[in-house]
Enzyme design. Sequence first.
Site, PDB file in Angstrom:
ATOM      1  CG  HIS A 268      13.934 -11.737   5.494  1.00  0.00           C
ATOM      2  ND1 HIS A 268      13.943 -12.827   4.687  1.00  0.00           N
ATOM      3  CD2 HIS A 268      13.742 -10.652   4.741  1.00  0.00           C
ATOM      4  CE1 HIS A 268      13.684 -12.456   3.385  1.00  0.00           C
ATOM      5  NE2 HIS A 268      13.368 -11.147   3.374  1.00  0.00           N
TER       6      HIS A 268
ATOM      7  CD  GLU B 299      -3.658 -30.825  -6.166  1.00  0.00           C
ATOM      8  OE1 GLU B 299      -3.204 -30.531  -4.948  1.00  0.00           O
ATOM      9  OE2 GLU B 299      -3.001 -30.619  -7.068  1.00  0.00           O
TER      10      GLU B 299
ATOM     11  CG  ASP C 150      -5.471 -27.815  -3.768  1.00  0.00           C
ATOM     12  OD1 ASP C 150      -6.046 -26.714  -2.989  1.00  0.00           O
ATOM     13  OD2 ASP C 150      -4.334 -27.711  -4.039  1.00  0.00           O
TER      14      ASP C 150
ATOM     15  CB  CYS D  25       3.094 -34.116  -0.898  1.00  0.00           C
ATOM     16  SG  CYS D  25       1.874 -33.765  -2.188  1.00  0.00           S
TER      17      CYS D  25
HETATM   18  C1  PEP Z   1      -1.790 -29.780  -1.421  1.00  0.00           C
HETATM   19  O1  PEP Z   1      -2.926 -29.465  -2.131  1.00  0.00           O
HETATM   20  O2  PEP Z   1      -2.280 -30.530  -0.481  1.00  0.00           O
HETATM   21  C2  PEP Z   1      -0.585 -29.648  -2.052  1.00  0.00           C
HETATM   22  C3  PEP Z   1       0.296 -30.388  -1.631  1.00  0.00           C
HETATM   23  O3  PEP Z   1      -0.410 -28.700  -3.170  1.00  0.00           O
HETATM   24  P1  PEP Z   1      -0.301 -27.316  -2.546  1.00  0.00           P
HETATM   25  O4  PEP Z   1      -0.632 -26.957  -1.178  1.00  0.00           O
HETATM   26  O5  PEP Z   1       1.010 -26.750  -3.227  1.00  0.00           O
HETATM   27  O6  PEP Z   1      -1.861 -26.826  -3.319  1.00  0.00           O
HETATM   28 MG    MG Z   2      -2.655 -28.602  -4.064  1.00  0.00          MG
END
Ligand code: PEP
Ligand code: MG
Length: 554
Positions: free
Chosen positions: A189, A430, A454, A501
Amino acid sequence: MKWQGKGVSEGLAMAQIHLFTPKLPEISRQPAADAEAEVAKLEATLAAAEEELRGLYETAKEKMGEQEAEIFDAHLTILGDEYSVREPIIQRIREQKQNAAAAITDQFDELAQMFRSLGDELMAERAADAEDLKQQLLRICLGCGRQDLSVLPGDVIVLAEELTPSDTVRMDTAHVKGIATRLGGATAHSAIIARTLGIPAAAGIDGWQTEALNGHMAILDGADGTLTVDPTDDETACYQSRKAQADCEAQALEAFRTCPSQTKDGISLEICANIGTPQEAQQAMKYGADGVGLFRSEFLFMDRDALPTEDEQFEAYRTAAQTMAGKPLIIRTLDVGGDKKLPTLELPHEDNPFLGFRAIRMTLSHPEIFRPQLRAILRAAAYGDVRVMFPMIGSMDQLREAKALLREQEQTLQAEGVPTGPVKVGMMVEIPAAAVLAEEFAKEVDFFSIGTNDLTQYTLAVERGNAAVAHLYAPEHPAVLRLIAMTAQAAAERHIPCGMCGEAAGDPKLAPAFVGMGVNELSMSPRRVPAVRKLLSGLTMDECRQAAEKLLHP
Ligand code: PEP
Ligand code: MG
């Protein structure tokens, strides 16, 4: 003298060392002469601690925002747990004739041990919380004054065994220029709070038992985790020039919180933020994100005893939507399984959880979980530009089924007279199958968002987070990049936006190439937004395309 630790909050500082060693007196093991008097002492201690924690919660909220203040809420929850705290301590006093301080010590040690034995990172944090609470209760019970960091002699680098969250919150942040601790890590923390406040910090600084360090000049580098005590003239000069450059860079980034996201030749982009809680939407706004490209809704489901209700979820999504004030908020539906377990949902053991009952595969089989989430998202859409995104789509049937469920809930809400808003529908790309079939999928959704975390693991058959194969995990692998390029191209042909993302979206070595491939929205941790915006504003689209070509065909 140089100590090597681990950097946990970036930044450079030079100041005198302030040794922080709060010590409590030895706990007496003298049996309680008057058990009821000890019980009364315990009750008074618990009441005083509760009041103190409420005060700390308010101070933390004011200084750092609601999310960071939650730690004191967690302390209050532990403190208020009759079965783990008050009752067993009273039992120790009445039945084992322990004095109040000894009973508190033993009960909290047992509690911390229990949390630690559960073995995961979250529970280890709970153990640290229990330790922090124990110190607080003992200090009150023994009538010791508080040694804290709220009054400091001037600018200092705090050197401590460990800093508890309450030490960190009480700290005079105007004068704490750096924090070096022996214990703790990036997820402690105190490290999280240091990052929020922008204070450089290093953990794992070991071997400094000597009090003689107090008052010595030191340089702390929160990126590489070094603490240099009594720096030489050369080291001081080097610090000064690096610090001047870092200040200059930070200053230059300021402007990139608010300016439009575009390439040097004026092609518009969106630089968005990834968040896990509605409070983090404030961070997204603070760093000037163009929207939230990924709200990982699973965090609302974790670390609790029951599934969140539709209303609870609605409140969370609405708060985030309102905070974003009209900017897009992409909520990803529940993605659990793999490395994310839900304590509230007992699922059978799987030998390969990343290839198993995860994300959309799980929610489609559990409409009693999926429906309330979709309803909450549709309702929140009445308060902002809320969009929905499905994780781990691997087949057209899955996508169509998820969309049908969403439309069904939209109609039901409308029939019930509940306000909803228009919700654009997207999917994560993904799984390699989704990238290969991107042309087909692009006809069915309003946007794509590429999950490189992923996509990399499934394309290269390299488990994410497995240290033994970490050297093989490479989002920059041409095979991964070609799938990304295919996806972006399919999106462009259907005139739908293509976002990204995964972690790679905020990587300065890759971001220009992704833009060159046609990715037009990059979503990353809020703090990275200004730096990536600056980087891309200095490159033309042609330069981005060249960067893409180089990586796609090395
Ligand atoms: C990803 O797989 O790139 C993603 C953004 O999802 P997570 O990391 O939550 O699996
Ligand atoms: Mg993912």
